[in-house]
Design an enzyme around this catalytic site. Sequence first.
Site, PDB file in Angstrom:
ATOM      1  N   CYS A 414       6.403  29.646  22.623  1.00  0.00           N
ATOM      2  CA  CYS A 414       6.722  30.398  21.409  1.00  0.00           C
ATOM      3  C   CYS A 414       7.620  29.565  20.512  1.00  0.00           C
ATOM      4  O   CYS A 414       8.596  28.983  20.984  1.00  0.00           O
ATOM      5  CB  CYS A 414       7.508  31.657  21.784  1.00  0.00           C
ATOM      6  SG  CYS A 414       6.451  33.024  22.206  1.00  0.00           S
ATOM      7  N   GLN A 489      -3.637  31.324  23.645  1.00  0.00           N
ATOM      8  CA  GLN A 489      -3.049  32.236  24.643  1.00  0.00           C
ATOM      9  C   GLN A 489      -2.802  33.587  23.980  1.00  0.00           C
ATOM     10  O   GLN A 489      -2.040  33.673  23.011  1.00  0.00           O
ATOM     11  CB  GLN A 489      -1.723  31.696  25.195  1.00  0.00           C
ATOM     12  CG  GLN A 489      -1.178  32.582  26.321  1.00  0.00           C
ATOM     13  CD  GLN A 489       0.231  32.207  26.784  1.00  0.00           C
ATOM     14  OE1 GLN A 489       1.159  32.192  25.987  1.00  0.00           O
ATOM     15  NE2 GLN A 489       0.380  31.915  28.065  1.00  0.00           N
ATOM     16  N   TYR A 570       5.550  40.375  30.788  1.00  0.00           N
ATOM     17  CA  TYR A 570       5.008  41.009  29.587  1.00  0.00           C
ATOM     18  C   TYR A 570       4.044  42.144  29.991  1.00  0.00           C
ATOM     19  O   TYR A 570       3.917  42.456  31.180  1.00  0.00           O
ATOM     20  CB  TYR A 570       4.358  39.958  28.676  1.00  0.00           C
ATOM     21  CG  TYR A 570       5.399  38.972  28.164  1.00  0.00           C
ATOM     22  CD1 TYR A 570       6.475  39.427  27.398  1.00  0.00           C
ATOM     23  CD2 TYR A 570       5.347  37.614  28.492  1.00  0.00           C
ATOM     24  CE1 TYR A 570       7.464  38.549  26.955  1.00  0.00           C
ATOM     25  CE2 TYR A 570       6.329  36.730  28.053  1.00  0.00           C
ATOM     26  CZ  TYR A 570       7.386  37.205  27.291  1.00  0.00           C
ATOM     27  OH  TYR A 570       8.360  36.343  26.866  1.00  0.00           O
ATOM     28  N   ARG A 618      -2.700  33.256  32.897  1.00  0.00           N
ATOM     29  CA  ARG A 618      -1.373  32.791  33.354  1.00  0.00           C
ATOM     30  C   ARG A 618      -0.750  33.898  34.191  1.00  0.00           C
ATOM     31  O   ARG A 618      -0.734  35.065  33.785  1.00  0.00           O
ATOM     32  CB  ARG A 618      -0.472  32.435  32.175  1.00  0.00           C
ATOM     33  CG  ARG A 618       0.895  31.935  32.642  1.00  0.00           C
ATOM     34  CD  ARG A 618       1.726  31.275  31.558  1.00  0.00           C
ATOM     35  NE  ARG A 618       1.677  29.817  31.691  1.00  0.00           N
ATOM     36  CZ  ARG A 618       2.629  28.982  31.291  1.00  0.00           C
ATOM     37  NH1 ARG A 618       3.709  29.435  30.693  1.00  0.00           N
ATOM     38  NH2 ARG A 618       2.507  27.677  31.453  1.00  0.00           N
ATOM     39  N   GLY A 711       6.114  21.729  29.115  1.00  0.00           N
ATOM     40  CA  GLY A 711       6.588  22.504  27.976  1.00  0.00           C
ATOM     41  C   GLY A 711       7.691  21.760  27.262  1.00  0.00           C
ATOM     42  O   GLY A 711       7.475  21.077  26.256  1.00  0.00           O
ATOM     43  N   ARG A 712       8.897  21.863  27.805  1.00  0.00           N
ATOM     44  CA  ARG A 712      10.057  21.276  27.127  1.00  0.00           C
ATOM     45  C   ARG A 712       9.919  19.777  26.880  1.00  0.00           C
ATOM     46  O   ARG A 712      10.289  19.305  25.809  1.00  0.00           O
ATOM     47  CB  ARG A 712      11.330  21.610  27.912  1.00  0.00           C
ATOM     48  CG  ARG A 712      11.695  23.092  27.791  1.00  0.00           C
ATOM     49  CD  ARG A 712      12.683  23.533  28.820  1.00  0.00           C
ATOM     50  NE  ARG A 712      12.140  23.409  30.164  1.00  0.00           N
ATOM     51  CZ  ARG A 712      12.849  23.568  31.271  1.00  0.00           C
ATOM     52  NH1 ARG A 712      14.138  23.839  31.185  1.00  0.00           N
ATOM     53  NH2 ARG A 712      12.288  23.468  32.448  1.00  0.00           N
TER      54      ARG A 712
HETATM   55  C1  LIG Z   1      10.986  27.924  24.007  1.00  0.00           C
HETATM   56  C2  LIG Z   1       9.986  28.311  25.032  1.00  0.00           C
HETATM   57  C3  LIG Z   1       8.953  29.179  24.680  1.00  0.00           C
HETATM   58  C4  LIG Z   1       7.981  29.554  25.616  1.00  0.00           C
HETATM   59  N1  LIG Z   1       6.965  30.354  25.244  1.00  0.00           N
HETATM   60  C5  LIG Z   1       5.960  30.642  26.115  1.00  0.00           C
HETATM   61  C6  LIG Z   1       4.807  31.351  25.707  1.00  0.00           C
HETATM   62  O1  LIG Z   1       4.651  31.688  24.571  1.00  0.00           O
HETATM   63  N2  LIG Z   1       3.877  31.636  26.643  1.00  0.00           N
HETATM   64  C7  LIG Z   1       4.005  31.242  27.946  1.00  0.00           C
HETATM   65  O2  LIG Z   1       3.133  31.518  28.748  1.00  0.00           O
HETATM   66  N3  LIG Z   1       5.069  30.541  28.341  1.00  0.00           N
HETATM   67  C8  LIG Z   1       6.041  30.217  27.463  1.00  0.00           C
HETATM   68  N4  LIG Z   1       7.095  29.450  27.860  1.00  0.00           N
HETATM   69  C9  LIG Z   1       7.089  28.882  29.211  1.00  0.00           C
HETATM   70  C10 LIG Z   1       6.531  27.455  29.161  1.00  0.00           C
HETATM   71  O3  LIG Z   1       5.155  27.473  28.862  1.00  0.00           O
HETATM   72  C11 LIG Z   1       6.710  26.732  30.483  1.00  0.00           C
HETATM   73  O4  LIG Z   1       6.019  27.434  31.477  1.00  0.00           O
HETATM   74  C12 LIG Z   1       8.172  26.611  30.867  1.00  0.00           C
HETATM   75  O5  LIG Z   1       8.941  26.121  29.783  1.00  0.00           O
HETATM   76  C13 LIG Z   1       8.349  25.677  32.060  1.00  0.00           C
HETATM   77  O6  LIG Z   1       7.815  24.413  31.790  1.00  0.00           O
HETATM   78  P1  LIG Z   1       8.732  23.149  31.346  1.00  0.00           P
HETATM   79  O7  LIG Z   1       9.745  22.941  32.414  1.00  0.00           O
HETATM   80  O8  LIG Z   1       7.761  22.025  31.241  1.00  0.00           O
HETATM   81  O9  LIG Z   1       9.375  23.480  30.015  1.00  0.00           O
HETATM   82  C14 LIG Z   1       8.070  29.074  26.936  1.00  0.00           C
HETATM   83  C15 LIG Z   1       9.127  28.222  27.284  1.00  0.00           C
HETATM   84  C16 LIG Z   1      10.051  27.829  26.339  1.00  0.00           C
HETATM   85  C17 LIG Z   1      11.145  26.875  26.756  1.00  0.00           C
END
Ligand SMILES: Cc1cc2nc3c(=O)[nH]c(=O)nc-3n(C[C@H](O)[C@H](O)[C@H](O)COP(=O)(O)O)c2cc1C
Length: 783
Positions: A414, A489, A570, A618, A711-712
């Site tokens: 997001c 998604q 959710y 997911r 993600g990050r």
């Molecule tokens: C700012 C932010 C927004 C996220 N938004 C979503 C989202 O919209 N849908 C989702 O399934 N996961 C969302 N996540 C989870 C990420 O997809 C991911 O699973 C999570 O950050 C762990 O992965 P990472 O360690 O590579 O960041 C979000 C994570 C972050 C940090």
Amino acid sequence: MKIAIIGGGPAGLYSAILLKKQRPEAEITVYERNRADDTFGFGVVFSDATLDNFEKYDAPSYRRITEQFAYWDDIAVHFRGTVHRVGGNGFCGCSRRTLLLILQERARELGVTLLFEADIEDEARFADADLVVLSDGINSRFRDKYIEHFQPEIDLRSNKFAWMGSTRPLDAFTFIFQETEWGPFIAHAYQYEMGHSTWIFETDPETFKRAGLEGLDERQSADRMAEIFGWFLEGHPLLINRSMWRNFPMIRSKRWVRDNMVLLGDAKATAHFSIGSGTKLAMEDAIALADAMHRAPTVEAALQDYETGRREEVEKTQHAADVSLVWFEHVDRFWDFDPVQFAFGVMTRAKAITYDNLTLRAPGFVAEVDQAFARQVRARGFDVDVDKPLAPMFQPLKLREMTIPNRAVVSPMCMYSAKDGVPGDFHLVHYGSRAIGGAGLIFTEMTCVGRDARITPGCAGLWNDEQQAAWRRIVDFVHANSAAKIALQLGHAGRKGATKLMWDGMDRPLEQGGWDVISASPIPYFPDSQVPREMDRAAMDAVKAAFVQAAERGEACGFDMLELHCAHGYLLASFISPLTNTRTDAYGGSLANRLRFPLEVFEALRAAWPAHKPMSVRISATDWAEGGITGDDAVAIARAFAEAGVDLVDVSTGQTVRDAQPIYGRMFQTPFSEQVRNEARVATMCVGNITTADQVNTILAAGRADLVALGRPHLVDPAFTLKAAAWYGADDVFCPPQYQPGREQIFRNSVRDRQDFEDLKIKAKPKTRAELKAEATKPLAAE
Ligand SMILES: Cc1cc2nc3c(=O)[nH]c(=O)nc-3n(C[C@H](O)[C@H](O)[C@H](O)COP(=O)(O)O)c2cc1C
Ligand SMILES: Cc1cc2nc3c(=O)[nH]c(=O)nc-3n(C[C@H](O)[C@H](O)[C@H](O)COP(=O)(O)OP(=O)(O)OC[C@H]3O[C@@H](n4cnc5c(N)ncnc54)[C@H](O)[C@@H]3O)c2cc1C
């Protein structure tokens, strides 16, 4: 000072030595219930790093220990008629009896009093001692006596194991994975002195029963093992010494100190034998205690210092041991793997050893792993090079008619930057730059199926024409300027809706401008969150229709793939977890009932979404909370979606309830992906604290996921994949013509950078003791 030590194992004896060196005037007595030289067990192992520590703390015992040791460098994995050997591991072994005799001798030399055949029943006799060390082993009487205070947690693991010995010589730490008519048996074996090796046999409880081991005595069960492993033992006998089959107790104690009493070694915490750290932990506890006693002004302060200072290190080792033991408990998940991929899984099971680090030590082995991976890809119809294959991260994957050029994925995230659900310029640049950066697949952020389905006022949506046009512009850009595929998604926030933007207070309810929220049950997320309305059938129909309409709009935008968000607490996830679903109708109760509505939505989407395009779901594979979803549930959930036609399960975890207790760490959700993939036999994507291309390759090569999402890391590095491609020399990664000069430069420089990096790593790595010993005994080359 007077110090009483109960238990003369490695922890007790080594603490006696170190404390006596520090305080020669102290009166230190070790009480041991056994005789001086009767000890169970065969050999113990230490890594080179542990030995370095021993050298620093007590050189005389270190010298005597190392004179007695057998060294080895290789780990050998025997599986289905193959052997894979990997060098550079630096281990040594010695007999437990010899180790204890050396420590006893050294303790005596320093003036420690050793009392054998002294079984201590009650510590009250040490009322005049300044310090009482409780090093009385795994079944510690004193830990149990003060159970309320120490609060030990004993997790009796499911596998059965027995410790035996043999005269079979071994030149490597040897794992043998043996198929039998009853099921799999595993031997962990290593030589600890000339002519003697330790053999730990392990099997799951069902195989144990089927093999008729229940009720056999030690000798009979050793004979059964000798039959199974006879082909390897080559006529050498199996030796027994209290070699009963048991279940490993993983022990963690909440407290280690009570007044002037302190738990040390196995008494306070254990580490599974598969990482060979029991004796290491015990002796390093003794080091930590001695350090604390040296630093702190009083015994009380020293014990507090020991407990706080040592805990993290012990827990880290225990975590590595946990990860390792779980791998062995579930070896059947990998039983049909290609043997080299299986061996790679054994090597990398506890996270410390990775793809890159094995490439340095055993390039031939990793080349074989890459070839096996490429063969699997070729078997799925891709014309990839199997002789000199690209690293696993750069191998393509096909889901239905969609081909993803590589395995690196931008995780859904997001951005909280949409206006009335419409993605804007920020989104175009955000998704566009990550696509140009080389990722194989880009997920959109959770895109909400209605205004009231949003998490926050900044969430993107796909319920009107304006949003559709905006998404179309993004999808077109990605398709026109990159090789990436883009997945939509779709989600509904449920009870976590009407909350603030991430930077204003994640999941906190909006103070103004909110909307009514719905969920499986009327349970608020925070106590002060809005109480959601429990959905009735009409609400379910409306939500399902909204999902279908959004999917149709997604198809009109040209998205390549569709993901249904059933994770993170959710709306759809709130049906799946028993912590958020307390319904008593057909949508609550059993897992099958709780899955009913999410599956209904999935099936409606699958019917609406073009048959040639793939769909993923997911899930939160664990709630990290008592009574919530577990890894086993995740397998059942994945199976149910697979039956409904899902092509990929995107395995995330948690965020269901606010008081969850996640265990974070590198790649912390990967074990769940591994379980779902290899038990439910469905393709998975893993995610979660995966930050390097090395980890991506390690996960893929070990068969723990089919795709890896980051993600990050992608938030700060849109070109993560292009950079990794340069590092691994994967020169067919797409790069738009505008960026070619940059691409050529990074590919050119990476060859040299990688060489420099590897040279530095090799130079910085001290020689293992095995290497030094081999050099010292090598005959001089003729001049
Ligand atoms: C700012 C932010 C927004 C996220 N938004 C979503 C989202 O919209 N849908 C989702 O399934 N996961 C969302 N996540 C989870 C990420 O997809 C991911 O699973 C999570 O950050 C762990 O992965 P990472 O360690 O590579 O960041 C979000 C994570 C972050 C940090
Ligand atoms: C069969 C077997 C084989 C093993 N092999 C290996 C191996 O190969 N490698 C490895 O790293 N680890 C191995 N381990 C684990 C390893 O032995 C322990 O992790 C390690 O010994 C822990 O050291 P400790 O000093 O805490 O406990 P222990 O070595 O168990 O020592 C505790 C001592 O306290 C004594 N004691 C207990 N209660 C009393 C009492 N009330 N009064 C007086 N004395 C008492 C016991 O007799 C014992 O000698 C093995 C364990 C077992 C059971």
